[in-house]
Design an enzyme around this catalytic site. Sequence first.
Site, short mmCIF file in Angstrom:
data_model
loop_
_atom_site.label_atom_id
_atom_site.label_comp_id
_atom_site.label_asym_id
_atom_site.label_seq_id
_atom_site.Cartn_x
_atom_site.Cartn_y
_atom_site.Cartn_z
N GLY A 282 -3.19 3.94 2.16
CA GLY A 282 -4.05 2.70 1.79
C GLY A 282 -4.68 2.22 3.09
CB SER B 190 -4.64 8.87 -2.31
OG SER B 190 -3.83 8.01 -1.83
CG ASP C 298 -12.25 8.66 -0.44
OD1 ASP C 298 -13.45 8.46 0.15
OD2 ASP C 298 -11.42 7.75 -0.82
#
Length: 340
Positions: free
Chosen positions: A109, A115, A159
């Site tokens: 986060g 992630s 990402d």
Amino acid sequence: MIVRSRAPLRLGFAGGGTDVSPYSDQFGGRILNATISLYAYATIIPKIDGKIHFVSQDLEKEVVYDSQETLPLDGTLDLLKGVYNRMVDEFNLGALSFELQTFVDAPAGSGLGTSSTLVVAIIGAFARWQNIPLGEYDVARLAYEIERKDLAMSGGKQDQYAATFGGINFMEFYADDKVIVNPLRIQKEHILELESNLVLFYTGSSRLSSKIIDVQIANTNKKVVKSLEAMHRLKQQATDMKNALLTGKLDTIGECLGEGWAFKKQMAEGISNPFIDEIYDRAMNAGCTGGKVSGAGGGGFMFFYCPNNTKRDVIKALGGLDGQVKQFNFVKEGLVTWNI
């Protein structure tokens, strides 16, 4: 044989949020990002004990299961289990026995794509262990589908592609999950100057990006004019900043970051807060010409462009706040795997 992998985290310079459906499906998205010397790591140790061991070293969590083809998604290390479930199903691997150890250089986060980068690293380790031939687009697509479809985690596409490809990339996103990664050939002195003038600051707090992204998605579906206009401007900024880097007009970077931050705050509620505003104001008063939160917003990392030797002044100004300046370098290499 032990298998290891690592994949780099990223800074999102411009266009963040335009890679999220349904915006990217309806209007097309553009993002400029760059990978940095912070990483997600995965290690697979084959076992013969009929067990599956998951060890998240940074989260200090560990779970053990009997070897089976599908593991329960119960809220504990689901990211790791989700990759395992998909790899076994997609490539008909059957029940495996192994220990998977993971570590990430930044908190979950924190806005650096932790992630997704971890998913990419784990996929890479499994692919090397099981001799599965996957290209860069294959790895990134698989990582995206595991997160967004299998695990129903809200978010975009940048990402996974940044972590897999590495380097400074201009990315385009279209309907039907079509992604085009354009690596940028930027002169070395321009990259060094950009790196020298950036301050990366961890605010000391993480945030659940999915909540902010869910609001953004709702605004797109409702066709909220203010939000859509902000996203259109952010998309254009990705092109503008790309051109600035390619032509060496680095004096415009700070202003472009600042404008982008102003637009981003119009996309959804919760992107900024009083503490983030205080950090931003201190950096600006100390000589930075612009900056932004990396990622969805609400916390995590911020970065600032500090020309004319103002970097130390900005670092000093931020020193009295809760948080931490993080040193980094830009890196060209994306996902890598090896055996020991």
